[in-house]
Motif scaffolding. Structure first.
Motif, PDB file in Angstrom:
ATOM      1  N   SER A   1       0.855  -1.193   0.000  1.00  0.00           N
ATOM      2  CA  SER A   1       0.000   0.000   0.000  1.00  0.00           C
ATOM      3  C   SER A   1       0.883   1.233   0.000  1.00  0.00           C
ATOM      4  CB  SER A   1      -0.893   0.011   1.247  1.00  0.00           C
ATOM      5  OG  SER A   1      -0.107   0.364   2.364  1.00  0.00           O
ATOM      6  N   VAL A   2       0.237   2.352  -0.157  1.00  0.00           N
ATOM      7  CA  VAL A   2       0.967   3.612  -0.213  1.00  0.00           C
ATOM      8  C   VAL A   2       1.800   3.832   1.057  1.00  0.00           C
ATOM      9  CG1 VAL A   2      -0.954   4.976   0.724  1.00  0.00           C
ATOM     10  CG2 VAL A   2       0.703   6.074  -0.820  1.00  0.00           C
ATOM     11  N   ALA A   3       1.319   3.268   2.167  1.00  0.00           N
ATOM     12  CA  ALA A   3       2.029   3.463   3.436  1.00  0.00           C
ATOM     13  C   ALA A   3       3.409   2.834   3.426  1.00  0.00           C
ATOM     14  CB  ALA A   3       1.203   2.874   4.580  1.00  0.00           C
ATOM     15  N   ASP A   4       3.587   1.784   2.570  1.00  0.00           N
ATOM     16  CA  ASP A   4       4.891   1.118   2.525  1.00  0.00           C
ATOM     17  C   ASP A   4       5.990   2.042   2.005  1.00  0.00           C
ATOM     18  OD1 ASP A   4       4.184  -1.489   3.473  1.00  0.00           O
ATOM     19  OD2 ASP A   4       3.114  -1.812   1.579  1.00  0.00           O
ATOM     20  N   PHE A   5       5.600   3.092   1.298  1.00  0.00           N
ATOM     21  CA  PHE A   5       6.592   3.990   0.708  1.00  0.00           C
ATOM     22  C   PHE A   5       6.694   5.316   1.471  1.00  0.00           C
ATOM     23  CE2 PHE A   5       4.458   1.599  -2.796  1.00  0.00           C
ATOM     24  CZ  PHE A   5       5.491   0.702  -3.033  1.00  0.00           C
ATOM     25  N   ALA A   6       6.010   5.396   2.598  1.00  0.00           N
ATOM     26  CA  ALA A   6       5.872   6.688   3.281  1.00  0.00           C
ATOM     27  C   ALA A   6       7.187   7.175   3.892  1.00  0.00           C
ATOM     28  CB  ALA A   6       4.809   6.566   4.380  1.00  0.00           C
ATOM     29  N   PRO A   7       7.534   8.438   3.680  1.00  0.00           N
ATOM     30  CA  PRO A   7       8.768   8.976   4.259  1.00  0.00           C
ATOM     31  C   PRO A   7       8.700   9.034   5.783  1.00  0.00           C
ATOM     32  CG  PRO A   7       7.509  10.719   3.158  1.00  0.00           C
ATOM     33  CD  PRO A   7       6.809   9.431   2.863  1.00  0.00           C
ATOM     34  N   GLU A   8       7.484   8.898   6.305  1.00  0.00           N
ATOM     35  CA  GLU A   8       7.353   8.914   7.758  1.00  0.00           C
ATOM     36  C   GLU A   8       8.028   7.706   8.389  1.00  0.00           C
ATOM     37  OE1 GLU A   8       4.873   9.496   5.611  1.00  0.00           O
ATOM     38  OE2 GLU A   8       4.764  11.668   5.959  1.00  0.00           O
ATOM     39  N   LYS A   9       8.377   6.702   7.573  1.00  0.00           N
ATOM     40  CA  LYS A   9       9.090   5.546   8.115  1.00  0.00           C
ATOM     41  C   LYS A   9      10.478   5.925   8.613  1.00  0.00           C
ATOM     42  CE  LYS A   9       6.680   1.816   5.987  1.00  0.00           C
ATOM     43  NZ  LYS A   9       6.906   0.432   6.318  1.00  0.00           N
ATOM     44  N   PHE A  10      10.962   7.059   8.141  1.00  0.00           N
ATOM     45  CA  PHE A  10      12.284   7.503   8.605  1.00  0.00           C
ATOM     46  C   PHE A  10      12.084   8.384   9.835  1.00  0.00           C
ATOM     47  CE2 PHE A  10      12.570   6.616   4.111  1.00  0.00           C
ATOM     48  CZ  PHE A  10      13.717   5.839   4.037  1.00  0.00           C
ATOM     49  N   ALA A  11      12.692   7.989  10.940  1.00  0.00           N
ATOM     50  CA  ALA A  11      12.522   8.732  12.201  1.00  0.00           C
ATOM     51  C   ALA A  11      13.177  10.102  12.090  1.00  0.00           C
ATOM     52  CB  ALA A  11      13.152   7.946  13.346  1.00  0.00           C
TER      53      ALA A  11
ATOM     54  N   VAL B   1      12.574  -1.468  -3.068  1.00  0.00           N
ATOM     55  CA  VAL B   1      12.699  -2.730  -3.806  1.00  0.00           C
ATOM     56  C   VAL B   1      11.714  -3.715  -3.212  1.00  0.00           C
ATOM     57  CG1 VAL B   1      14.223  -4.641  -4.428  1.00  0.00           C
ATOM     58  CG2 VAL B   1      15.138  -2.304  -4.313  1.00  0.00           C
ATOM     59  N   LEU B   2      10.758  -4.163  -4.052  1.00  0.00           N
ATOM     60  CA  LEU B   2       9.737  -5.112  -3.610  1.00  0.00           C
ATOM     61  C   LEU B   2      10.087  -6.501  -4.127  1.00  0.00           C
ATOM     62  CD1 LEU B   2       8.284  -2.220  -4.049  1.00  0.00           C
ATOM     63  CD2 LEU B   2       6.164  -3.570  -4.007  1.00  0.00           C
ATOM     64  N   GLU B   3      10.248  -7.459  -3.242  1.00  0.00           N
ATOM     65  CA  GLU B   3      10.437  -8.847  -3.669  1.00  0.00           C
ATOM     66  C   GLU B   3       9.223  -9.219  -4.507  1.00  0.00           C
ATOM     67  OE1 GLU B   3      10.140 -12.701  -4.335  1.00  0.00           O
ATOM     68  OE2 GLU B   3       8.857 -12.008  -2.676  1.00  0.00           O
ATOM     69  N   ARG B   4       9.448  -9.692  -5.730  1.00  0.00           N
ATOM     70  CA  ARG B   4       8.297  -9.887  -6.618  1.00  0.00           C
ATOM     71  C   ARG B   4       8.113 -11.320  -7.080  1.00  0.00           C
ATOM     72  NH1 ARG B   4       9.522 -10.665 -12.703  1.00  0.00           N
ATOM     73  NH2 ARG B   4      11.479  -9.577 -13.042  1.00  0.00           N
ATOM     74  N   HIS B   5       8.908 -12.228  -6.551  1.00  0.00           N
ATOM     75  CA  HIS B   5       8.852 -13.598  -7.066  1.00  0.00           C
ATOM     76  C   HIS B   5       7.966 -14.516  -6.245  1.00  0.00           C
ATOM     77  CE1 HIS B   5      12.146 -12.408  -9.674  1.00  0.00           C
ATOM     78  NE2 HIS B   5      12.862 -12.039  -8.636  1.00  0.00           N
ATOM     79  N   HIS B   6       8.048 -14.376  -4.942  1.00  0.00           N
ATOM     80  CA  HIS B   6       7.408 -15.374  -4.089  1.00  0.00           C
ATOM     81  C   HIS B   6       6.408 -14.768  -3.112  1.00  0.00           C
ATOM     82  CE1 HIS B   6      10.260 -18.234  -5.650  1.00  0.00           C
ATOM     83  NE2 HIS B   6      11.273 -17.477  -5.263  1.00  0.00           N
ATOM     84  N   GLY B   7       6.114 -13.475  -3.277  1.00  0.00           N
ATOM     85  CA  GLY B   7       5.141 -12.865  -2.371  1.00  0.00           C
ATOM     86  C   GLY B   7       5.560 -12.866  -0.911  1.00  0.00           C
ATOM     87  N   THR B   8       6.855 -12.760  -0.662  1.00  0.00           N
ATOM     88  CA  THR B   8       7.318 -12.778   0.744  1.00  0.00           C
ATOM     89  C   THR B   8       6.941 -11.516   1.491  1.00  0.00           C
ATOM     90  OG1 THR B   8       9.410 -11.753   0.088  1.00  0.00           O
ATOM     91  CG2 THR B   8       9.372 -14.161   0.201  1.00  0.00           C
ATOM     92  N   GLY B   9       6.628 -10.446   0.743  1.00  0.00           N
ATOM     93  CA  GLY B   9       6.362  -9.181   1.404  1.00  0.00           C
ATOM     94  C   GLY B   9       7.618  -8.400   1.740  1.00  0.00           C
ATOM     95  N   ASN B  10       8.792  -8.951   1.424  1.00  0.00           N
ATOM     96  CA  ASN B  10      10.023  -8.180   1.632  1.00  0.00           C
ATOM     97  C   ASN B  10       9.948  -6.880   0.854  1.00  0.00           C
ATOM     98  OD1 ASN B  10      11.224 -10.069   3.208  1.00  0.00           O
ATOM     99  ND2 ASN B  10      12.791 -10.683   1.729  1.00  0.00           N
ATOM    100  N   LEU B  11      10.272  -5.810   1.509  1.00  0.00           N
ATOM    101  CA  LEU B  11      10.270  -4.512   0.854  1.00  0.00           C
ATOM    102  C   LEU B  11      11.340  -3.650   1.499  1.00  0.00           C
ATOM    103  CD1 LEU B  11       7.126  -2.409  -0.086  1.00  0.00           C
ATOM    104  CD2 LEU B  11       9.216  -1.336   0.779  1.00  0.00           C
ATOM    105  N   GLY B  12      12.369  -3.344   0.729  1.00  0.00           N
ATOM    106  CA  GLY B  12      13.420  -2.469   1.235  1.00  0.00           C
ATOM    107  C   GLY B  12      13.110  -1.037   0.826  1.00  0.00           C
ATOM    108  N   LEU B  13      13.196  -0.110   1.765  1.00  0.00           N
ATOM    109  CA  LEU B  13      12.933   1.296   1.452  1.00  0.00           C
ATOM    110  C   LEU B  13      14.166   2.111   1.795  1.00  0.00           C
ATOM    111  CD1 LEU B  13      10.734   3.412   0.551  1.00  0.00           C
ATOM    112  CD2 LEU B  13      10.220   3.707   2.986  1.00  0.00           C
ATOM    113  N   GLY B  14      14.562   3.011   0.866  1.00  0.00           N
ATOM    114  CA  GLY B  14      15.754   3.808   1.120  1.00  0.00           C
ATOM    115  C   GLY B  14      15.672   5.168   0.461  1.00  0.00           C
TER     116      GLY B  14
END
Lengths: 570, 570
Positions: A377-387, A428-441
């Protein structure tokens, strides 16, 4: 062996093809001589003095043109063209390449053996010798999640395929040097069967190179200087001189070889990665030959590098020269300056015409449905994730480089920098196995304004990379790539302004080459118009941001990664 | 692949051998450079800059000498030396040959697979790479009886032996060109397994050469002129430049190649047949290199012909150059003029010392009891067998030639000519199966007075040849060779004056080389003293009189043979 070939050679049976009035380029003696070339059943039956009596079903008058052995591209990744293999091969044939030695490393990272088999089948139906070196490093690193893990057992299951020659580039140099069991198991598997193993040893020299070569690794295509190439040649490795889209090493290496008058017998040409538009415009190996000759290499030695040398390096018997009993792969060249092909023959037949008859294979559903991230969701990309009270690393993208530098920013400055377009969010969203891994930087230097860009071409694991100025546009871009199941997309102010679907594993397109080239050019133009600076390829540069083996800072589906110290940044 | 080799390369483990202060001859780049060569477990672990830190169990100071790859004799018949394989190999090693590619054609004609296995075992226990090309033509012709018939099935049973590379020289050119099923079956067997097939195509050119090469035959060692060699090179065949005892083709070929500046990459050196004394005096491949360099070939290209070229022609990976991971076969040379070896290393060990440790194998009883003609008597050689009222053909032996001419004599003139020593009786006794076949004929030009000579070396079937001025001495000579089970013998006035036993299949001797050389020289001297003219080798010339493929007149166990029209003379 074929009785008819012998009968044709003796003049007792009409030939399939007679190539009259040519000047044969004999790479074995390094001489050029006038001759007629006689073909039967896909093989050169005889090379006869000009105007020898000879009956033939078809006659081509070469009219004084040169007859060279078909060119060999000694190392390439078809996927990097973003064209389907059939289209890629057609572009190679256009400029005289009749043998490809490919490493389906990219598709294997998405779809494993199924992807490799697709490449074998599609390439195999084309009028070209389509050989495969099995990918040795899937996944490329333990710091990311690819679509597949291929261990020695997985490779063994593919070794018996007749198009498979050996093991593809062994990128895990530390693994070789420090006896990583999984790496050694792969090497041993291929050594035991007397197969060729390709190397990948950028900047490796000294004792480490000696140890790497002593492990039975036979080739390298990563030399960027003449000194590096010479050291590898002396270490017994064949040097594949690379001239692709990203890496152009030919000038440095050939200038050195010519200057020092070194034997080129253990050198061949390759492209590694070359884009479709450039292939169409100038060819691959033909372009290497041209360039080498302009640098002073004797034309026949350049052609030898493009033919017999590569054939000998890869143990391909009776391929790469014009002689009786050798495969009738030939390119008729107008001159030895531009090396423009007038005819290209594969197994004695017009390869251009044969291409027209091919219907591209439809990839299996699995390959057309490879973009399967977990729900986001949009929240996964939110800059608010950075303290706001912490310091964060920033990937500094540099124009014209795939190296990055490391910057940093304080959490409470992120929002302002984003709004000014000086900083981007990258995920970067893991797109092969639906693991939900998502790296944000965080990344700087991309320049894009008011929007987002995304790609499923993301070396080497090919996860879904999305970059943007705000979470909303990033979410739209990511969803667009899920909708089309892979490709490039560009979003501006909440609207998708362009998409190039890459329907085959999110890497390659079934679109016709001319149209694909136009689509790619258009989306790049749009991205530049939206702020990406000149010198930064909007999508190719992006696709390298997740490659954790190149310094200094990267991002994978597991988070921000320090590629100098090989560790994630907490 | 070997973890210790890698550890030694990295400097983490002491080497077995360090060759310091050498100048490495790198045949891959065609450069010479100062380096230290590090060996572990029989393999070159690393080639390091001079004076690199390196621990080693043994150090050799090359003191500025050249380090070349060990030489490869690309085609030889060990039996032609008349020495046992262990002695032959020792002489090769003396002058730097570390790889032999041999065709045990002679012993196979006597003892078939058992003979070949003996050669594999004896050669295999020596510090050399002893490879075999399986004899393709046993028997060589249908016009004689050899000890064995080896068809495709017999060859197939030997193909899996690790020392076996491919198929030996295919001498039956008409059989290839006219699709003889047994010939094609042999070729196909080896082509299907991707093995190398040696050719033998003296004077074959034009369409016939094209058809022969198109059949998958990869090499030829029969060129006697540069034009012939060049045509074969252009036909895609590797040219093995021969410099042996009988045939010396190097000057003609190398002069041509140097004059026309032709690439030598598909050329190597061989001896085919070379006598032991000459081997000991000048070496085999070392002699070829010397001679080629004197003719103007660049030393490093001559060494490449003697190493990497041959290795590539025969598909021998990681052999023939000085590089990490390559077999540590090296020859240390004082200079690049005389190419005199100071050390010869096979798999990193002193090959000369290793030779001293070998105990020659005792051949199986079958091989030591190979001279088994049916009972015969003096009457079998009687001139009375020639009717006084008929005209008879006479083999005219010519000094320095293996060709013969055809003479004739009337029956009633035979006795007088014999008594004057102008004519000799010559007989060939089938000696393998006791069939009782005995061909009796007439020969001029041999010159021997008052006696007889006999040999069991008789190309290619190796029956027992006896020649003499009278039946009594001929019978004595033949009985002497039965007594010693093969060899050379000389009889004068009813007494055996000299015998050189060749106890191994009647072809080779277990005697020590120096002593064998002396014995051979002595019996030749005696034969010349007894009347054999200068220019006629008393036994070697004799051994070719039964070879039915060389014009114009021969004799086999089946009688006098017209080698121009390929028919027996009634």
């Amino acid at each position: 062996m074929n009785d008819r070939v012998r009968a044709v050679a003796l003049g007792n049976d009409p030939a399939d093809l007679l190539l009259r009035n040519g000047r044969v380029i004999d790479v074995l003696t390094e001489t050029v001589y006038e001759a007629d070339v006689v073909v039967a059943d896909g093989v050169i039956a005889a090379v006869l003095p000009p105007n020898s009596p000879c009956e033939a079903k078809k006659i081509i008058d070469a009219d004084g043109a040169y007859i060279a052995p078909g060119f060999i591209n000694a190392h390439c990744h078809v996927e990097s063209s973003m064209a389907a293999p059939e289209s890629y091969v057609a572009e190679e044939l256009r400029w005289g390449t009749t043998t490809l030695i490919t490493d389906p490393h990219e598709i294997a990272n998405v779809a494993g053996a199924e992807g490799i088999r697709y490449m074998l089948r599609t390439g195999g139906q084309m009028p070209i010798n389509y050989y495969v070196q099995l990918p040795s490093c899937v996944p490329a690193t333990p710091f990311e999640h690819a679509g597949c893990v291929m261990d020695a057992a997985a490779l063994k299951a593919l070794m018996a395929e007749p198009q498979v020659l050996g093991l593809g580039e062994m990128m895990n140099v530390p693994g070789v040097l420090h006896n990583a069991p999984d790496v050694l198991a792969k090497l041993q598997l291929f050594l035991d069967d007397n197969r060729i193993i390709d190397g990948h040893a950028p900047m490796v020299g000294g004792r480490e190179l000696q140890a790497y070569a002593a492990s039975g690794i036979a080739t390298d295509h990563e030399s960027i200087s003449w000194a590096e190439a010479k050291e590898k040649l002396r270490a017994g490795m064949a040097v594949l001189v690379r001239e692709g889209s990203a890496s152009k090493n030919l000038t440095a290496i050939i200038e050195g070889a010519v200057r020092e008058n070194i034997s080129t017998r253990n050198m061949a040409f390759c492209t590694d990665d070359k884009h479709l538009a450039a292939m169409r415009q100038e060819g691959t190996i033909r372009h290497c030959i041209c360039k080498a000759v302009k640098l002073g290499l004797v034309p026949i030695k350049a052609i030898a590098m493009a033919s017999i040398n590569a054939a000998q390096i890869y143990g391909l018997r009776r391929l790469g020269a014009i002689a009786p009993g050798w495969q009738a792969d030939m390119v008729v060249l107008r001159d030895l300056e531009n090396f423009e092909p007038l005819y290209v023959l594969h197994k004695g037949a017009d390869a251009w015409a044969a291409c027209q008859e091919i219907t591209p294979l439809i990839p299996a559903a699995q390959l057309r449905g490879s973009v399967q991230p977990a729900p986001f969701s949009v929240a996964d990309f939110a800059p608010e994730k950075f303290a706001p009270d912490k310091e964060y690393p920033v990937i500094k993208m540099l124009p014209g480089e795939i190296f990055t530098e490391r910057g940093s920013i304080h959490g409470n400055e992120i929002a302002a920098a984003l709004s000014k377009g000086e900083l981007h969010l990258i995920a970067v969203l893991e797109r092969h196995h639906g693991t939900g891994n998502l790296g944000l930087g965080l990344l700087s230097g991309y320049g894009l304004k008011n929007g987002a860009a995304a790609t499923t071409v993301a070396h080497d694991s090919h996860n879904l990379i999305v970059i943007g100025t705000n979470p909303r546009d990033m979410e739209i871009a990511a969803r667009e790539l899920v909708r089309v199941q892979g490709g490039y997309t560009l979003v501006k102010d909440g609207v998708v302004v362009g998409t190039v679907p890459l329907n085959i594993c999110g890497l390659m397109s079934s679109e016709a080459p001319a149209s694909l080239i136009a689509s790619l050019e258009k989306i790049q133009r749009l991205a530049h118009q939206q702020g990406v600076p000149d010198g930064v390829d909007p999508f190719v540069s992006l696709s390298f941001m997740a490659l954790p083996v190149i310094p200094c800072l990267r991002i994978t589906d597991m988070g921000m990664f320090d590629a100098e110290h090989f560790q994630f940044i907490k």
